[in-house]
Scaffold this motif. Structure first.
Motif, mmCIF file in Angstrom:
data_model
loop_
_atom_site.group_PDB
_atom_site.id
_atom_site.type_symbol
_atom_site.label_atom_id
_atom_site.label_comp_id
_atom_site.label_asym_id
_atom_site.label_seq_id
_atom_site.Cartn_x
_atom_site.Cartn_y
_atom_site.Cartn_z
ATOM 1 N N PRO A 120 7.636 -6.636 75.250
ATOM 2 C CA PRO A 120 7.258 -7.839 74.939
ATOM 3 C C PRO A 120 7.832 -8.643 73.692
ATOM 4 O O PRO A 120 8.530 -8.397 73.296
ATOM 5 C CB PRO A 120 5.910 -7.636 74.511
ATOM 6 N N VAL A 121 8.349 -10.161 74.174
ATOM 7 C CA VAL A 121 9.069 -10.769 73.379
ATOM 8 C C VAL A 121 7.719 -11.779 72.481
ATOM 9 O O VAL A 121 8.101 -13.654 71.851
ATOM 10 C CB VAL A 121 10.022 -11.894 73.073
ATOM 11 N N ALA A 122 6.411 -11.596 72.746
ATOM 12 C CA ALA A 122 4.966 -12.707 72.596
ATOM 13 C C ALA A 122 5.553 -12.958 70.957
ATOM 14 O O ALA A 122 5.833 -12.129 70.035
ATOM 15 C CB ALA A 122 3.798 -12.476 72.659
ATOM 16 N N TRP A 158 14.920 -6.326 84.552
ATOM 17 C CA TRP A 158 14.813 -7.914 84.946
ATOM 18 C C TRP A 158 13.129 -7.938 84.443
ATOM 19 O O TRP A 158 12.942 -8.888 84.461
ATOM 20 C CB TRP A 158 15.404 -8.291 85.882
ATOM 21 N N GLY A 159 12.759 -7.331 84.045
ATOM 22 C CA GLY A 159 10.885 -7.355 83.492
ATOM 23 C C GLY A 159 9.645 -6.557 84.448
ATOM 24 O O GLY A 159 8.845 -6.666 83.998
ATOM 25 N N GLY A 160 9.914 -6.743 85.573
ATOM 26 C CA GLY A 160 9.530 -5.969 86.440
ATOM 27 C C GLY A 160 7.872 -6.403 86.785
ATOM 28 O O GLY A 160 7.581 -8.054 86.172
ATOM 29 N N ALA A 171 7.004 -10.692 78.632
ATOM 30 C CA ALA A 171 7.775 -9.686 78.724
ATOM 31 C C ALA A 171 9.353 -9.847 79.581
ATOM 32 O O ALA A 171 9.575 -10.876 80.046
ATOM 33 C CB ALA A 171 7.003 -8.460 79.937
ATOM 34 N N ARG A 172 10.752 -8.988 78.876
ATOM 35 C CA ARG A 172 12.030 -9.354 79.579
ATOM 36 C C ARG A 172 12.189 -7.929 79.431
ATOM 37 O O ARG A 172 11.899 -6.889 78.500
ATOM 38 C CB ARG A 172 12.405 -9.785 78.368
ATOM 39 N N GLY A 173 13.460 -8.514 80.445
ATOM 40 C CA GLY A 173 13.863 -7.271 80.738
ATOM 41 C C GLY A 173 14.860 -7.086 79.477
ATOM 42 O O GLY A 173 15.445 -7.992 78.283
ATOM 43 N N ALA A 174 15.666 -6.112 79.434
ATOM 44 C CA ALA A 174 16.349 -5.178 78.179
ATOM 45 C C ALA A 174 17.894 -6.410 78.171
ATOM 46 O O ALA A 174 18.502 -6.568 76.991
ATOM 47 C CB ALA A 174 17.164 -4.082 78.147
ATOM 48 N N PRO A 175 18.750 -6.608 78.836
ATOM 49 C CA PRO A 175 19.354 -7.845 79.104
ATOM 50 C C PRO A 175 19.240 -8.828 78.410
ATOM 51 O O PRO A 175 20.217 -9.912 77.657
ATOM 52 C CB PRO A 175 19.820 -7.245 80.800
ATOM 53 N N GLU A 176 17.934 -9.134 78.897
ATOM 54 C CA GLU A 176 17.491 -10.321 77.869
ATOM 55 C C GLU A 176 17.793 -10.670 76.287
ATOM 56 O O GLU A 176 17.827 -11.637 75.965
ATOM 57 C CB GLU A 176 16.480 -11.608 78.560
ATOM 58 N N VAL A 177 17.062 -9.172 75.676
ATOM 59 C CA VAL A 177 17.016 -9.222 74.284
ATOM 60 C C VAL A 177 17.606 -8.648 73.889
ATOM 61 O O VAL A 177 17.331 -8.569 72.444
ATOM 62 C CB VAL A 177 15.353 -8.460 73.867
ATOM 63 N N LEU A 178 19.394 -8.654 74.173
ATOM 64 C CA LEU A 178 19.984 -7.297 73.696
ATOM 65 C C LEU A 178 22.113 -8.626 74.297
ATOM 66 O O LEU A 178 22.616 -7.924 74.918
ATOM 67 C CB LEU A 178 19.948 -6.494 74.243
#
Length: 368
Positions: A120-122, A158-160, A171-178
């Motif tokens: 989560p990136v809220a 990808w968030g699921g 909510a984001r997937g790992a590739p989006e936050v890394l």
């Protein structure tokens, strides 16, 4: 070759080799690579794994625990060094936080970071705090010091489900936050355990990752859509479709396409690699259409029983289907498909030769 055998886990040498070669095959490596993986484990060269949990149902961990050949004891204790895993730890609070720091320090730059669940990136950081830290802070710190990063399951990839609209937690997937970090994605709800084991053991044994597609997925495991290998495929080619749940066609195992099966656009190996070594242990195997859980543009976005177009029709799909009067597979299309398959096989052959050369060099270095 020395190998764990009659230990407390009760796994035979044959069973141990079987799981290593199956894991190797899952990511496109030959049988000898599986044997090399087993050799490394027998020598005590186990990959250090730090497993993080965020927004998820723990289904990926549960599927790993239920892989029966070998059992969980062999998987966890013989194949990897699982140095941090919140679900399996008996410790809690300060003790488990200390264990995480110790594992990171001991394997700095070498350990495998496995991420399960969406991040989560809220802006207010109110969701999924662990030890006073946000999920985003934790994943960036731990993954930043890892030698390899694997996102297991659709949530981490990808968030699921957590990312479904309206997605209040961001909510984001790992590739989006890394950004800038190579993340191996293993989408699935849950992901197949052998895809994970093959990726981890390849990294630990050869220092490489499987060949990945544009979405970070191991190419071999996700190269084909389920429709191509589905056991109900012959019924599709013959034009035999279940029209409703429980009708005569459904009871006889006919194709589920008209009931909304997402197999024609879902890239996964479910049809050829059963879960928990139980034949038929997947949606289509128990009579329900594929829901497309590995695909970000399908799962939790397209209604469950809505039909979808067929992606990349191959040879058998040229036979009469649901609309025989419309469309056909041209010779050009068939030729392009053949070239694509040939390129994929050639790529796998080259990768195998490179790994073989590297393995020979390492054996010479280890020789007395």
């Amino acid at each position: 070759m020395p190998c764990p055998a009659a230990d407390p886990s009760g796994v035979s040498r044959r069973g141990f080799l079987k799981v290593c070669t199956t894991a190797a095959a899952a990511v496109g490596l030959p049988a000898w690579a599986g044997e090399r993986m087993a050799e490394n484990v027998a020598r005590g060269k186990k990959p250090s794994v730090i497993w993080l949990h965020f927004q998820e149902c723990t289904g990926c961990t549960e599927s790993l625990l239920r892989t029966s050949h070998p059992d969980v004891g062999a998987l966890v204790l013989d194949l990897v060094s699982l140095d941090y895993h919140e679900t399996l730890f008996a410790a809690a609070g300060a003790q488990i936080e200390a264990a995480l720091e110790q594992a990171m320090s001991a394997g700095d730059g070498k350990y495998v970071c496995i991420i399960e669940g969406a991040i989560p990136v809220a802006e207010d950081g109110a969701y999924c705090r662990i030890g006073g830290k946000t999920a985003l802070e934790i994943v960036r710190t731990v993954a930043g010091r890892a030698g390899a990063v694997i996102a297991i399951g659709s949530c981490a990839s990808w968030g699921g489900i957590p990312s479904a609209a309206p997605n209040p937690t961001g909510a984001r997937g790992a590739p989006e936050v890394l950004p800038g970090k190579t993340v191996v994605t293993l989408p699935g709800c849950p992901a197949n355990p052998y895809n994970l084991l093959g990726t981890v053991l390849q990294y630990a044994t050869f220092g490489t990752l499987p060949a990945l597609d544009a979405k970070g997925r191991p190419k071999l495991a996700y190269a084909r859509v389920i429709h191509e290998d589905c056991p109900r495929r012959p019924h599709f080619d013959a034009g035999r479709f279940a029209q409703s749940f429980g009708d005569e066609g459904h009871r006889q195992g006919w194709c589920l396409y008209k009931l909304g099966c997402k197999g024609p656009q879902t890239h996964a190996s479910c049809a050829i690699q059963p879960f928990c070594e139980v034949p038929g242990a997947w949606p289509i195997g128990i009579g329900h259409p594929c829901v497309g859980c590995t695909e970000q543009e399908i799962a939790f976005k397209i209604p469950l029983h809505t039909t979808i177009p067929i992606e990349r029709p191959t040879g058998p799909m040229a036979y009469p289907g649901t609309a025989p009067a419309r469309g056909e597979v041209s010779a050009v299309a068939a030729g392009v498909a053949g070239l694509a398959v040939g390129a994929l096989l050639a790529g796998g052959f080259v990768a195998s030769r490179q790994l073989s050369a590297r393995a020979d060099a390492e054996r010479k270095e280890d020789a007395p």
